[in-house]
Design a protein around this motif. Structure first.
Motif, PDB file in Angstrom:
ATOM      1  N   VAL A 198       0.834  -1.205   0.000  1.00 36.34           N
ATOM      2  CA  VAL A 198       0.000   0.000   0.000  1.00 36.34           C
ATOM      3  C   VAL A 198       0.870   1.257   0.000  1.00 36.34           C
ATOM      4  N   LEU A 199       1.906   1.249   0.824  1.00 40.30           N
ATOM      5  CA  LEU A 199       2.790   2.414   0.915  1.00 40.30           C
ATOM      6  C   LEU A 199       3.461   2.692  -0.419  1.00 40.30           C
ATOM      7  N   GLY A 200       3.850   1.640  -1.128  1.00 37.31           N
ATOM      8  CA  GLY A 200       4.440   1.830  -2.449  1.00 37.31           C
ATOM      9  C   GLY A 200       3.489   2.543  -3.395  1.00 37.31           C
ATOM     10  N   GLY A 201       2.218   2.170  -3.352  1.00 40.08           N
ATOM     11  CA  GLY A 201       1.237   2.845  -4.192  1.00 40.08           C
ATOM     12  C   GLY A 201       1.083   4.311  -3.833  1.00 40.08           C
ATOM     13  N   TYR A 202       1.035   4.615  -2.539  1.00 43.88           N
ATOM     14  CA  TYR A 202       0.864   6.004  -2.121  1.00 43.88           C
ATOM     15  C   TYR A 202       2.115   6.843  -2.376  1.00 43.88           C
ATOM     16  N   ILE A 203       3.301   6.247  -2.236  1.00 44.33           N
ATOM     17  CA  ILE A 203       4.519   6.998  -2.544  1.00 44.33           C
ATOM     18  C   ILE A 203       4.555   7.352  -4.029  1.00 44.33           C
ATOM     19  N   ALA A 204       4.182   6.393  -4.872  1.00 41.86           N
ATOM     20  CA  ALA A 204       4.150   6.669  -6.312  1.00 41.86           C
ATOM     21  C   ALA A 204       3.123   7.750  -6.628  1.00 41.86           C
ATOM     22  N   TYR A 205       1.950   7.649  -6.007  1.00 39.15           N
ATOM     23  CA  TYR A 205       0.903   8.654  -6.217  1.00 39.15           C
ATOM     24  C   TYR A 205       1.371  10.039  -5.771  1.00 39.15           C
ATOM     25  N   ALA A 206       1.970  10.122  -4.579  1.00 37.14           N
ATOM     26  CA  ALA A 206       2.434  11.418  -4.069  1.00 37.14           C
ATOM     27  C   ALA A 206       3.568  11.969  -4.924  1.00 37.14           C
ATOM     28  N   SER A 207       4.432  11.098  -5.417  1.00 35.03           N
ATOM     29  CA  SER A 207       5.547  11.551  -6.250  1.00 35.03           C
ATOM     30  C   SER A 207       5.049  12.179  -7.543  1.00 35.03           C
ATOM     31  N   MET A 208       4.001  11.595  -8.109  1.00 34.86           N
ATOM     32  CA  MET A 208       3.450  12.151  -9.345  1.00 34.86           C
ATOM     33  C   MET A 208       2.627  13.406  -9.078  1.00 34.86           C
ATOM     34  N   THR A 209       1.847  13.376  -8.002  1.00 36.59           N
ATOM     35  CA  THR A 209       0.920  14.481  -7.738  1.00 36.59           C
ATOM     36  C   THR A 209       1.613  15.709  -7.170  1.00 36.59           C
ATOM     37  N   HIS A 210       2.513  15.505  -6.213  1.00 40.61           N
ATOM     38  CA  HIS A 210       3.118  16.632  -5.501  1.00 40.61           C
ATOM     39  C   HIS A 210       4.519  16.992  -6.001  1.00 40.61           C
ATOM     40  N   LEU A 211       5.237  16.024  -6.545  1.00 36.37           N
ATOM     41  CA  LEU A 211       6.578  16.307  -7.053  1.00 36.37           C
ATOM     42  C   LEU A 211       6.630  16.441  -8.569  1.00 36.37           C
ATOM     43  N   GLY A 212       5.551  16.038  -9.224  1.00 32.33           N
ATOM     44  CA  GLY A 212       5.513  16.122 -10.682  1.00 32.33           C
ATOM     45  C   GLY A 212       6.389  15.102 -11.371  1.00 32.33           C
ATOM     46  N   ALA A 213       6.722  14.024 -10.679  1.00 27.22           N
ATOM     47  CA  ALA A 213       7.580  13.003 -11.261  1.00 27.22           C
ATOM     48  C   ALA A 213       6.811  12.195 -12.297  1.00 27.22           C
ATOM     49  N   PRO A 214       7.452  11.829 -13.406  1.00 26.30           N
ATOM     50  CA  PRO A 214       6.795  10.917 -14.350  1.00 26.30           C
ATOM     51  C   PRO A 214       6.593   9.547 -13.705  1.00 26.30           C
ATOM     52  N   TYR A 215       5.633   8.802 -14.236  1.00 25.39           N
ATOM     53  CA  TYR A 215       5.261   7.547 -13.597  1.00 25.39           C
ATOM     54  C   TYR A 215       6.434   6.575 -13.421  1.00 25.39           C
ATOM     55  N   PRO A 216       7.287   6.351 -14.429  1.00 26.43           N
ATOM     56  CA  PRO A 216       8.409   5.422 -14.206  1.00 26.43           C
ATOM     57  C   PRO A 216       9.316   5.853 -13.049  1.00 26.43           C
ATOM     58  N   VAL A 217       9.561   7.159 -12.937  1.00 31.36           N
ATOM     59  CA  VAL A 217      10.383   7.666 -11.837  1.00 31.36           C
ATOM     60  C   VAL A 217       9.660   7.468 -10.510  1.00 31.36           C
ATOM     61  N   ALA A 218       8.344   7.680 -10.504  1.00 26.71           N
ATOM     62  CA  ALA A 218       7.560   7.498  -9.284  1.00 26.71           C
ATOM     63  C   ALA A 218       7.614   6.039  -8.813  1.00 26.71           C
ATOM     64  N   VAL A 219       7.607   5.107  -9.749  1.00 28.09           N
ATOM     65  CA  VAL A 219       7.701   3.686  -9.396  1.00 28.09           C
ATOM     66  C   VAL A 219       9.049   3.390  -8.739  1.00 28.09           C
ATOM     67  N   VAL A 220      10.119   3.944  -9.293  1.00 25.73           N
ATOM     68  CA  VAL A 220      11.454   3.742  -8.720  1.00 25.73           C
ATOM     69  C   VAL A 220      11.522   4.360  -7.316  1.00 25.73           C
ATOM     70  N   ILE A 221      10.969   5.567  -7.163  1.00 33.24           N
ATOM     71  CA  ILE A 221      10.957   6.218  -5.844  1.00 33.24           C
ATOM     72  C   ILE A 221      10.200   5.364  -4.836  1.00 33.24           C
ATOM     73  N   ALA A 222       9.086   4.770  -5.259  1.00 29.88           N
ATOM     74  CA  ALA A 222       8.288   3.926  -4.364  1.00 29.88           C
ATOM     75  C   ALA A 222       9.077   2.695  -3.933  1.00 29.88           C
ATOM     76  N   ALA A 223       9.754   2.059  -4.877  1.00 32.29           N
ATOM     77  CA  ALA A 223      10.538   0.866  -4.543  1.00 32.29           C
ATOM     78  C   ALA A 223      11.677   1.214  -3.591  1.00 32.29           C
TER      79      ALA A 223
END
Length: 290
Positions: free
Chosen positions: A46-71
């Motif tokens: 669950v945390l991985g999903g929310y980190i990816a979501y927050a990275s895209m929504t608040h940091l403007g990260a593209p989805y592939p980068v958000a996935v790496v940040i979540a991992a």
């Protein structure tokens, strides 16, 4: 029931199996190496999903980068938790159960406070269906399948073809002998835990945009991971992989041809029969006390 439908459903089942394999491999790694049943595993998903979501929504990260940040984020949290909390009581199985369950409750409550109870608008950035020869597969499922397969192959290479993996397997086989040979559990255990929780976070970042993202979706994820590990054999990496694809295929075909409730019944019946016929699972070994 036509051939195209059978094949399309099978492709969905394989995609589900790859997702489940990543989850179950992380779960069985922690049990096989540390002897810990990680009740926080669903929470890291669950945390991985929310980190990816927050990275895209608040940091403007593209989805592939958000996935790496979540991992990386879930791996980092797993490392810190094992190194400074779990390591102190790693041989006390009841204590580790309580600690991991407590961590899961803390993560769920923290997510609820920060993001609220409602499911956020988190969608996979690519949509559409790939068609050909009468068969079809959603493009997002195909992408997730490809990433999961790469992650699974990389994990197998890491575990079976590197010094790090050989050290982990040595600790899993006989910790006392491995430590006497110079291996350092206090160094390797946090890395193993980080690897497992990073896999859970990666899966959450990949899958939640397709399915759903909510604070308490970790419960069914934990149940599925535990079921797969039991079916494959506690501590068996190969068994967890095979069992994950079996579960994915059963879930896909049963959802299409039997309905959700009957599919769940078929799955639990399979596990029950496996426990009766082969209590150690498909590729199980004698389980460690836990």
């Amino acid at each position: 029931m036509n051939v195209e439908g059978l094949v399309a459903t099978g492709l969905i089942g394989i995609s589900l199996g790859a997702q489940y394999a990543l989850l179950a491999l992380g779960f069985t790694l922690i049990f096989g190496i540390l002897g810990v049943v990680n009740f926080a595993h669903g929470g890291f998903y669950v945390l991985g999903g929310y980190i990816a979501y927050a990275s895209m929504t608040h940091l403007g990260a593209p989805y592939p980068v958000a996935v790496v940040i979540a991992a990386l984020g879930t791996a980092g949290l797993g490392y810190v938790f094992e190194r400074f909390v779990l390591e102190r009581l790693v041989d006390d199985h009841l204590a580790t159960l309580m600690l991991t369950l407590g961590l899961y409750l803390m993560m769920s409550s923290g997510i609820l406070v920060v993001f609220g109870p409602e499911s956020p608008s988190f969608e996979f950035p690519i949509a559409g269906v790939l068609r050909g020869g009468g068969f079809y597969l959603p493009i997002q499922n195909l992408i997730v399948l490809a990433v999961c397969i790469v992650a699974i192959v990389t994990l197998y290479w890491l575990v079976y073809h590197t010094d790090f993996g050989r050290a982990l397997r040595a600790l899993a086989d006989d910790r006392a002998v491995a430590a006497a040979q110079g291996l350092r559990p206090k160094l390797l255990f946090p890395l193993a835990f980080a690897l497992a929780t990073g896999l859970a976070g990666l899966t959450g970042a990949l899958v939640t945009p397709i399915l759903s993202l909510a604070p308490h979706i970790g419960d069914p994820v934990l149940a599925t991971s535990f079921l797969i590990v039991i079916l494959g054999g506690l501590g068996s990496v190969g068994g967890a992989t095979v069992a994950a694809f079996i579960v994915g295929l059963i879930e896909a075909y049963s959802a299409v041809y039997l309905g959700g409730s009957k599919g769940a019944l078929a799955l639990f019946t399979l596990v029950l029969l496996m426990l009766v016929i082969r209590p150690s699972g498909l590729f199980g070994r004698e389980a460690r006390g836990a």
